[in-house]
Design an enzyme around this catalytic site. Structure first.
Site, mmCIF file in Angstrom:
data_model
loop_
_atom_site.group_PDB
_atom_site.id
_atom_site.type_symbol
_atom_site.label_atom_id
_atom_site.label_comp_id
_atom_site.label_asym_id
_atom_site.label_seq_id
_atom_site.Cartn_x
_atom_site.Cartn_y
_atom_site.Cartn_z
ATOM 1 N N LYS A 22 -12.004 2.538 -8.224
ATOM 2 C CA LYS A 22 -10.710 3.227 -8.073
ATOM 3 C C LYS A 22 -10.154 3.609 -9.441
ATOM 4 O O LYS A 22 -9.751 4.743 -9.667
ATOM 5 C CB LYS A 22 -9.722 2.298 -7.357
ATOM 6 C CG LYS A 22 -8.260 2.713 -7.471
ATOM 7 C CD LYS A 22 -7.377 1.854 -6.603
ATOM 8 C CE LYS A 22 -6.593 0.794 -7.315
ATOM 9 N NZ LYS A 22 -5.620 1.215 -8.310
ATOM 10 N N ASN A 23 -10.133 2.642 -10.360
ATOM 11 C CA ASN A 23 -9.475 2.888 -11.642
ATOM 12 C C ASN A 23 -10.285 3.791 -12.566
ATOM 13 O O ASN A 23 -9.771 4.248 -13.588
ATOM 14 C CB ASN A 23 -9.149 1.567 -12.340
ATOM 15 C CG ASN A 23 -8.028 0.821 -11.630
ATOM 16 O OD1 ASN A 23 -7.450 1.329 -10.671
ATOM 17 N ND2 ASN A 23 -7.726 -0.378 -12.090
ATOM 18 N N CYS A 116 2.193 -0.193 -6.954
ATOM 19 C CA CYS A 116 2.279 -1.572 -6.482
ATOM 20 C C CYS A 116 3.535 -2.266 -6.993
ATOM 21 O O CYS A 116 4.027 -1.974 -8.079
ATOM 22 C CB CYS A 116 1.078 -2.337 -7.003
ATOM 23 S SG CYS A 116 -0.286 -2.299 -5.878
ATOM 24 N N ARG A 121 7.365 -1.466 -14.526
ATOM 25 C CA ARG A 121 6.270 -0.606 -14.971
ATOM 26 C C ARG A 121 6.851 0.589 -15.707
ATOM 27 O O ARG A 121 6.882 1.700 -15.187
ATOM 28 C CB ARG A 121 5.386 -0.204 -13.791
ATOM 29 C CG ARG A 121 4.763 -1.433 -13.141
ATOM 30 C CD ARG A 121 3.713 -1.107 -12.143
ATOM 31 N NE ARG A 121 2.426 -0.860 -12.770
ATOM 32 C CZ ARG A 121 1.285 -0.805 -12.100
ATOM 33 N NH1 ARG A 121 1.273 -0.953 -10.808
ATOM 34 N NH2 ARG A 121 0.147 -0.562 -12.735
ATOM 35 N N ASP A 305 -5.830 -7.812 -12.590
ATOM 36 C CA ASP A 305 -6.113 -7.416 -11.204
ATOM 37 C C ASP A 305 -6.886 -8.480 -10.429
ATOM 38 O O ASP A 305 -6.993 -8.401 -9.205
ATOM 39 C CB ASP A 305 -6.891 -6.089 -11.173
ATOM 40 C CG ASP A 305 -5.997 -4.906 -11.519
ATOM 41 O OD1 ASP A 305 -4.766 -5.075 -11.536
ATOM 42 O OD2 ASP A 305 -6.527 -3.814 -11.782
ATOM 43 N N ARG A 397 -5.609 0.338 -0.164
ATOM 44 C CA ARG A 397 -5.405 1.189 -1.352
ATOM 45 C C ARG A 397 -6.520 0.997 -2.372
ATOM 46 O O ARG A 397 -6.749 1.859 -3.214
ATOM 47 C CB ARG A 397 -4.066 0.863 -2.030
ATOM 48 C CG ARG A 397 -2.879 1.383 -1.265
ATOM 49 C CD ARG A 397 -1.628 1.190 -2.053
ATOM 50 N NE ARG A 397 -1.781 1.785 -3.386
ATOM 51 C CZ ARG A 397 -0.881 1.709 -4.345
ATOM 52 N NH1 ARG A 397 0.232 1.062 -4.131
ATOM 53 N NH2 ARG A 397 -1.082 2.273 -5.502
HETATM 54 C C1 UD1 Z 1 -3.941 0.078 -15.048
HETATM 55 C C2 UD1 Z 1 -4.686 -0.141 -13.764
HETATM 56 C C3 UD1 Z 1 -4.198 -1.416 -13.079
HETATM 57 C C4 UD1 Z 1 -4.286 -2.593 -14.034
HETATM 58 C C5 UD1 Z 1 -3.603 -2.284 -15.367
HETATM 59 C C6 UD1 Z 1 -3.818 -3.361 -16.415
HETATM 60 C C7 UD1 Z 1 -5.249 2.081 -12.983
HETATM 61 C C8 UD1 Z 1 -5.034 3.133 -11.977
HETATM 62 N N1 UD1 Z 1 -4.472 0.985 -12.885
HETATM 63 O O1 UD1 Z 1 -2.564 0.251 -14.730
HETATM 64 O O2 UD1 Z 1 -5.012 -1.642 -11.940
HETATM 65 O O3 UD1 Z 1 -3.646 -3.706 -13.455
HETATM 66 O O4 UD1 Z 1 -4.135 -1.045 -15.908
HETATM 67 O O5 UD1 Z 1 -5.172 -3.567 -16.638
HETATM 68 O O6 UD1 Z 1 -6.113 2.162 -13.823
HETATM 69 N N2 UD1 Z 1 3.637 -0.718 -20.203
HETATM 70 C C9 UD1 Z 1 4.788 -0.433 -20.892
HETATM 71 N N3 UD1 Z 1 5.099 0.878 -21.155
HETATM 72 C C10 UD1 Z 1 4.265 1.898 -20.769
HETATM 73 C C11 UD1 Z 1 3.079 1.590 -20.068
HETATM 74 C C12 UD1 Z 1 2.784 0.256 -19.798
HETATM 75 O O7 UD1 Z 1 5.557 -1.326 -21.258
HETATM 76 O O8 UD1 Z 1 4.590 3.056 -21.057
HETATM 77 C C13 UD1 Z 1 3.316 -2.138 -19.871
HETATM 78 C C14 UD1 Z 1 3.337 -2.374 -18.364
HETATM 79 O O9 UD1 Z 1 4.632 -2.596 -17.892
HETATM 80 C C15 UD1 Z 1 2.465 -3.588 -18.236
HETATM 81 C C16 UD1 Z 1 1.432 -3.376 -19.341
HETATM 82 O O10 UD1 Z 1 1.996 -2.428 -20.240
HETATM 83 O O11 UD1 Z 1 3.212 -4.732 -18.497
HETATM 84 C C17 UD1 Z 1 0.087 -2.880 -18.856
HETATM 85 O O12 UD1 Z 1 0.241 -1.638 -18.209
HETATM 86 P P1 UD1 Z 1 -0.887 -0.518 -18.245
HETATM 87 O O13 UD1 Z 1 -2.049 -0.993 -19.050
HETATM 88 O O14 UD1 Z 1 -0.253 0.766 -18.626
HETATM 89 O O15 UD1 Z 1 -1.320 -0.458 -16.721
HETATM 90 P P2 UD1 Z 1 -1.557 0.813 -15.824
HETATM 91 O O16 UD1 Z 1 -2.235 1.875 -16.605
HETATM 92 O O17 UD1 Z 1 -0.314 1.141 -15.100
#
Ligand code: UD1
Length: 416
Positions: A22-23, A116, A121, A305, A397
């Site tokens: 998925k990711n 989720c 986020r 995850d 999902r």
């Molecule tokens: C992706 C994955 C998700 C996984 C996560 C961490 C996909 C579709 N999803 O989610 O399954 O759990 O990586 O491995 O690939 N953060 C900020 N500011 C930002 C962006 C992120 O503070 O602008 C923080 C988030 O709140 C969180 C952390 O960074 O605490 C990690 O988030 P991130 O690595 O961005 O996860 P996703 O890309 O949303």
């Protein structure tokens, strides 16, 4: 199919093929927007988030033709930069369309992404990085929009190695003017797969060190055919299921080198794990032991995850375990349901304290998010009696058909 019905007291024996990731699939689908032509993506998982992404791509003018696990995306003509509210609020990954739309047509507008329920986020890192490359971003609380008269390569250093922000910068940079040095970026395998896809399309991306990429902007990319790799989180979930329930399984096609942290923990807990040329073999025959303390973290650390699926296994291990969540706050939502089943887990700040040695009791429980839902299915496998996991759509999902897969492993699991 609203629920998953699980007969408890199971052990797992058998072989299952691991679905496409998925990711990896979602950002690669988004990246197809950068290509003026038809890309063919094979082995895309048949899950709800991929359906959403197809819908979003169609709504902005792409021709998307889906047959089973193969998706053809033709982004020759893009007619809209406004992403439909319904799909965007349902799927957080829609934020990853910002980079490619800015790169390709210089504008994007979307409502705040959903996803989720696993804590705050924010998207500040995405916005900051794209702004550094020359995008003008506006957030009016409801909608986020960005425009650019042409993105420029520059040095982008992420304050945290966010997976999504890394993907957005890569996709924005491949068509930008000049070179982008991306530092402190995420190192998750899905970043590598996205780069691999883009390189197949003619992009210039070089890994210059751990967490460092050099992307030289190109004028144009060309279409390619690409196979989405197997899903490390699905493989990891089934490894946790085997740990918890016991048995001997073969995860066909499970990616090598992407689950090392979990495999090490599984061995500490009493399993034998062996990588083969075609997948991953695992057996847990003796007692299940606590691995002590585990913390989630960015790759190559133990993935957030798989935190909930591991929690379900730890609940039954001999001895106390600790599981610290360092990536997302609010990702212990499943504890309440596991405790109703008898797990006795206490959460202090970002750490779960698991007493272990509990025999869970099967009952009606409710999923509240994707991986927590999978954890409840695992708990159901080892429980005394039957379990019904409601709100199955959360599990769907990320898992093509968790019932089918667990039946392949010999469990009695049915659509409820
Ligand atoms: C992706 C994955 C998700 C996984 C996560 C961490 C996909 C579709 N999803 O989610 O399954 O759990 O990586 O491995 O690939 N953060 C900020 N500011 C930002 C962006 C992120 O503070 O602008 C923080 C988030 O709140 C969180 C952390 O960074 O605490 C990690 O988030 P991130 O690595 O961005 O996860 P996703 O890309 O949303």
């Amino acid at each position: 199919m609203k629920s998953v019905y699980i007969r408890g007291n199971a052990s797992l024996y058998g072989e299952v093929t691991i679905q496409g990731s998925k990711n990896a699939a979602l950002p690669i689908m988004a990246a197809a927007l950068l290509v003026p032509g038809e890309c063919v993506l094979r082995n895309c998982p048949r899950i709800a988030d991929v359906d959403h992404m197809c819908r979003i791509l169609r709504s902005i003018g792409c021709r998307v033709d889906r047959k089973g696990r193969q998706i053809r995306i033709d982004a020759s003509v893009l007619k809209d930069s406004r992403l439909p509210e319904e799909s965007v609020t349902r799927m957080r990954s829609s934020i990853m369309l910002m980079g490619p739309l800015l790169g390709r047509i210089g504008e994007v507008s979307l409502s705040h992404p959903g996803g989720c329920v696993i804590g705050d986020r924010p998207i500040d890192l995405h916005v900051k990085a794209l702004s550094r490359m020359g995008a003008v971003c506006r957030d009016d609380g409801d909608r986020l929009s960005a425009v650019s008269a042409g993105l420029k390569g520059t040095l982008v250093r992420l304050a945290y190695p966010s997976v999504g922000a890394t993907e957005n910068v890569i996709m924005a940079a491949v068509l930008a003017d000049g070179a982008t040095w991306l530092e402190n970026c995420a190192r998750e395998p899905e970043i590598g797969w996205l780069c691999d896809f883009l390189i197949h399309c003619g992009a210039s991306i070089e890994r210059t060190g751990p967490g460092r990429l050099l992307i030289r902007g190109k004028k144009r990319l060309h279409p390619c055919a690409y196979s989405v790799p197997a899903d490390r989180i699905v493989a990891g979930t089934y490894l946790c299921a085997c740990l918890a329930a016991g048995g001997e399984i073969f995860l066909k096609g499970a990616p090598a080198g992407e689950n090392d942290a979990l495999e090490k923990i599984a061995e500490q807990m009493g399993a034998q794990v062996r990588k083969t040329r075609t997948g991953l073999w695992a057996r847990r025959a003796g007692p299940l032991r606590s691995p002590g303390s585990v913390a989630t973290g960015s790759f190559p650390a133990f993935p957030t995850d798989l935190q909930s699926p591991l929690l379900a296994a730890m609940a039954q291990a001999e001895g106390e375990s600790r599981l610290q969540e360092t990536v997302f706050n609010g990702r212990f939502g499943v504890v309440e349901e596991l405790n109703r089943m008898g797990a006795g887990i206490a959460v202090r700040e970002n750490t779960a304290l698991i007493p272990g040695g509990r025999r869970l009791t099967g009952m009606r429980v409710r999923a509240a998010e994707l991986r927590g839902g999978a954890a409840l299915v695992i708990a159901g496998l080892c429980a005394r009696g039957d379990t019904l996991v409601e709100n199955r759509f959360y599990v769907d999902r990320g898992y093509e058909d968790i019932c089918r897969d667990l039946r392949m492993l010999g469990a009695c699991v049915q659509d409820g």
